[in-house]
Motif scaffolding. Structure first.
Motif, mmCIF file in Angstrom:
data_model
loop_
_atom_site.group_PDB
_atom_site.id
_atom_site.type_symbol
_atom_site.label_atom_id
_atom_site.label_comp_id
_atom_site.label_asym_id
_atom_site.label_seq_id
_atom_site.Cartn_x
_atom_site.Cartn_y
_atom_site.Cartn_z
ATOM 1 N N ALA A 1 50.944 11.417 -40.698
ATOM 2 C CA ALA A 1 49.727 12.162 -40.097
ATOM 3 C C ALA A 1 48.859 10.963 -39.167
ATOM 4 O O ALA A 1 48.528 11.445 -38.023
ATOM 5 C CB ALA A 1 49.035 13.088 -40.988
ATOM 6 N N SER A 2 48.337 10.143 -40.080
ATOM 7 C CA SER A 2 47.535 9.213 -39.368
ATOM 8 C C SER A 2 48.105 8.362 -38.451
ATOM 9 O O SER A 2 47.780 8.247 -37.327
ATOM 10 C CB SER A 2 47.235 8.086 -40.709
ATOM 11 O OG SER A 2 46.471 7.087 -40.067
ATOM 12 N N TRP A 3 49.376 7.941 -38.754
ATOM 13 C CA TRP A 3 49.940 7.195 -37.498
ATOM 14 C C TRP A 3 50.290 8.015 -36.320
ATOM 15 O O TRP A 3 50.188 7.472 -35.102
ATOM 16 C CB TRP A 3 51.182 6.739 -37.945
ATOM 17 C CG TRP A 3 51.307 5.733 -39.228
ATOM 18 C CD1 TRP A 3 50.547 4.685 -39.478
ATOM 19 C CD2 TRP A 3 52.348 5.576 -40.200
ATOM 20 N NE1 TRP A 3 50.625 4.055 -40.439
ATOM 21 C CE2 TRP A 3 51.817 4.486 -40.899
ATOM 22 C CE3 TRP A 3 53.696 6.195 -40.298
ATOM 23 C CZ2 TRP A 3 52.655 4.084 -41.971
ATOM 24 C CZ3 TRP A 3 54.428 5.619 -41.294
ATOM 25 C CH2 TRP A 3 54.004 4.557 -42.096
ATOM 26 N N LEU A 4 50.387 9.465 -36.327
ATOM 27 C CA LEU A 4 50.910 10.123 -35.278
ATOM 28 C C LEU A 4 49.682 11.057 -34.734
ATOM 29 O O LEU A 4 49.818 11.648 -33.921
ATOM 30 C CB LEU A 4 52.225 10.898 -35.528
ATOM 31 C CG LEU A 4 53.337 10.151 -35.722
ATOM 32 C CD1 LEU A 4 54.566 10.962 -36.339
ATOM 33 C CD2 LEU A 4 53.766 9.161 -34.589
ATOM 34 N N GLY A 5 48.612 10.935 -35.498
ATOM 35 C CA GLY A 5 47.633 11.915 -34.890
ATOM 36 C C GLY A 5 47.683 13.306 -35.185
ATOM 37 O O GLY A 5 47.185 14.279 -34.123
ATOM 38 N N VAL A 6 48.578 13.717 -36.284
ATOM 39 C CA VAL A 6 48.523 15.174 -36.687
ATOM 40 C C VAL A 6 47.897 15.555 -37.765
ATOM 41 O O VAL A 6 47.454 14.851 -38.604
ATOM 42 C CB VAL A 6 50.032 15.719 -36.637
ATOM 43 C CG1 VAL A 6 50.872 15.495 -35.198
ATOM 44 C CG2 VAL A 6 50.820 14.811 -37.888
ATOM 45 N N GLU A 7 47.652 16.737 -38.318
ATOM 46 C CA GLU A 7 46.956 17.336 -39.410
ATOM 47 C C GLU A 7 48.268 17.343 -40.561
ATOM 48 O O GLU A 7 49.438 17.536 -40.392
ATOM 49 C CB GLU A 7 46.455 18.623 -39.612
ATOM 50 C CG GLU A 7 45.454 18.666 -38.559
ATOM 51 C CD GLU A 7 43.962 18.230 -38.793
ATOM 52 O OE1 GLU A 7 43.864 18.264 -39.818
ATOM 53 O OE2 GLU A 7 43.443 17.647 -37.814
ATOM 54 N N VAL A 8 47.923 16.746 -41.704
ATOM 55 C CA VAL A 8 48.762 16.650 -43.008
ATOM 56 C C VAL A 8 49.303 17.926 -43.168
ATOM 57 O O VAL A 8 50.486 18.175 -43.429
ATOM 58 C CB VAL A 8 47.984 16.143 -44.014
ATOM 59 C CG1 VAL A 8 48.779 16.027 -45.278
ATOM 60 C CG2 VAL A 8 47.523 14.938 -43.828
ATOM 61 N N LYS A 9 48.478 19.012 -42.876
ATOM 62 C CA LYS A 9 49.074 20.310 -43.411
ATOM 63 C C LYS A 9 50.313 20.652 -42.417
ATOM 64 O O LYS A 9 50.935 21.476 -42.804
ATOM 65 C CB LYS A 9 47.966 21.399 -43.169
ATOM 66 C CG LYS A 9 47.368 21.761 -42.022
ATOM 67 C CD LYS A 9 46.254 22.520 -42.183
ATOM 68 C CE LYS A 9 45.453 22.939 -40.615
ATOM 69 N NZ LYS A 9 44.329 23.732 -40.536
#
Length: 115
Positions: free
Chosen positions: A95-103
């Motif tokens: 999520a951090s690398w790709l800029g998405v939410e973990v959920k």
């Protein structure tokens, strides 16, 4: 858009989620990758048993393997830079690398429609 390349140790199949003893960590990673690919993120996986040339062609991977041996696998490149070695990325790291939410990386659980 960032690209992720995962270099797996020798696995029985491309995803490693086959056979009688499926590793839940491999299942989690395969699921997260499937979700991210559906969102259009470029993610590639290379299995040492099926694609050894990829391990030689990527100088970063080749160097780490020469220094640390096969214990460095799995190895993850993000935009060509080694970001993780020796274990798979967590959903938080993806999520951090790709800029998405973990959920977003947790698949929906099937709902029981039986009464």
């Amino acid at each position: 858009m960032k690209t992720i390349k995962i270099f797996d140790p020798a696995l029985c199949c491309p995803t490693g989620v086959c056979g009688p003893n499926v590793d839940p960590e491999l299942t989690r990673v395969a699921s997260a990758i499937f979700i991210l690919e559906k969102k259009g993120f470029p993610i590639s996986r290379y299995n040492l048993a099926n694609d050894p040339a990829a391990f030689v062609e990527h100088k970063e991977v080749n160097q780490v393997l020469h220094e640390k041996g096969p214990e460095a696998l799995p190895l993850v490149l993000v935009d060509g830079k080694v970001e993780k070695a020796g274990s798979y990325p967590s959903n938080e790291e993806f999520a951090s690398w790709l800029g998405v939410e973990v959920k977003e990386l947790t698949p929906d659980k099937p709902r029981n429609t039986l009464l």
